[in-house]
Design a protein around this motif. Sequence first.
Motif, mmCIF file in Angstrom:
data_model
loop_
_atom_site.group_PDB
_atom_site.id
_atom_site.type_symbol
_atom_site.label_atom_id
_atom_site.label_comp_id
_atom_site.label_asym_id
_atom_site.label_seq_id
_atom_site.Cartn_x
_atom_site.Cartn_y
_atom_site.Cartn_z
ATOM 1 N N GLY A 1 0.796 -1.210 0.000
ATOM 2 C CA GLY A 1 0.000 0.000 0.000
ATOM 3 C C GLY A 1 0.831 1.263 0.000
ATOM 4 O O GLY A 1 0.310 2.354 -0.155
ATOM 5 N N THR A 2 2.142 1.120 0.165
ATOM 6 C CA THR A 2 3.027 2.281 0.246
ATOM 7 C C THR A 2 4.060 2.255 -0.877
ATOM 8 O O THR A 2 4.099 3.148 -1.705
ATOM 9 N N GLU B 1 1.121 -1.220 -4.584
ATOM 10 C CA GLU B 1 -0.316 -1.247 -4.311
ATOM 11 C C GLU B 1 -0.599 -2.435 -3.397
ATOM 12 O O GLU B 1 0.053 -3.476 -3.503
ATOM 13 N N ASP B 2 -1.565 -2.305 -2.528
ATOM 14 C CA ASP B 2 -1.863 -3.359 -1.551
ATOM 15 C C ASP B 2 -2.535 -4.548 -2.227
ATOM 16 O O ASP B 2 -3.660 -4.446 -2.710
ATOM 17 N N ARG C 1 3.916 1.516 -6.817
ATOM 18 C CA ARG C 1 3.282 2.838 -6.803
ATOM 19 C C ARG C 1 4.209 3.779 -7.554
ATOM 20 O O ARG C 1 5.431 3.733 -7.384
ATOM 21 N N ASP D 1 0.807 3.892 4.293
ATOM 22 C CA ASP D 1 -0.508 4.178 3.725
ATOM 23 C C ASP D 1 -1.599 4.234 4.785
ATOM 24 O O ASP D 1 -2.702 4.691 4.522
ATOM 25 N N GLY E 1 -4.279 8.927 4.662
ATOM 26 C CA GLY E 1 -3.744 8.035 3.635
ATOM 27 C C GLY E 1 -2.349 8.429 3.181
ATOM 28 O O GLY E 1 -1.684 9.261 3.770
ATOM 29 N N ILE E 2 -1.947 7.804 2.096
ATOM 30 C CA ILE E 2 -0.603 8.024 1.559
ATOM 31 C C ILE E 2 -0.663 9.079 0.457
ATOM 32 O O ILE E 2 -1.581 9.085 -0.346
#
Length: 134
Positions: free
Chosen positions: A15-16, A19-20, A29, A99, A104-105
């Motif tokens: 997620g950071t 992508e999760d 990302r 994230d 959020g991120i």
Amino acid sequence: MNISKGLIIAVDFDGTIVEDSYPGIGDERIFAFETLKRLQADGHRLILWTYRQGKKLEEAVAYCKANDLEFYAVNKSFPEEDLTEDVSRKIHADLFIDDRNIGGILGWGEIYQMLTNEAPKRPKDKKKKGFFRF
């Protein structure tokens, strides 16, 4: 926020950096690896700080290494830390990029700009609202 040289920055993976898609590895990302490598070149130590462990952690570390990113430490405060002893999972870091932050991120370009004070100032709300006021 203009950060000084030599900070320890803990960075989450799912997620950071990607992508999760846990337990899989999501797509990178945009600008994640470029930004992290630039932070290292600027003199900062990066720690991979993730929920992953065992084989899933090894996969994440290998993915980062395949993208020319190696961390100062992984899931610990420093490389020599012995995790066989009863130690806290909380690590020492000056900054955390995750994230799961409130709000959020941000995008990686914006993160770098914020850390180096290269970002244009965000306009402030003209009227500040209290916690319970709408």
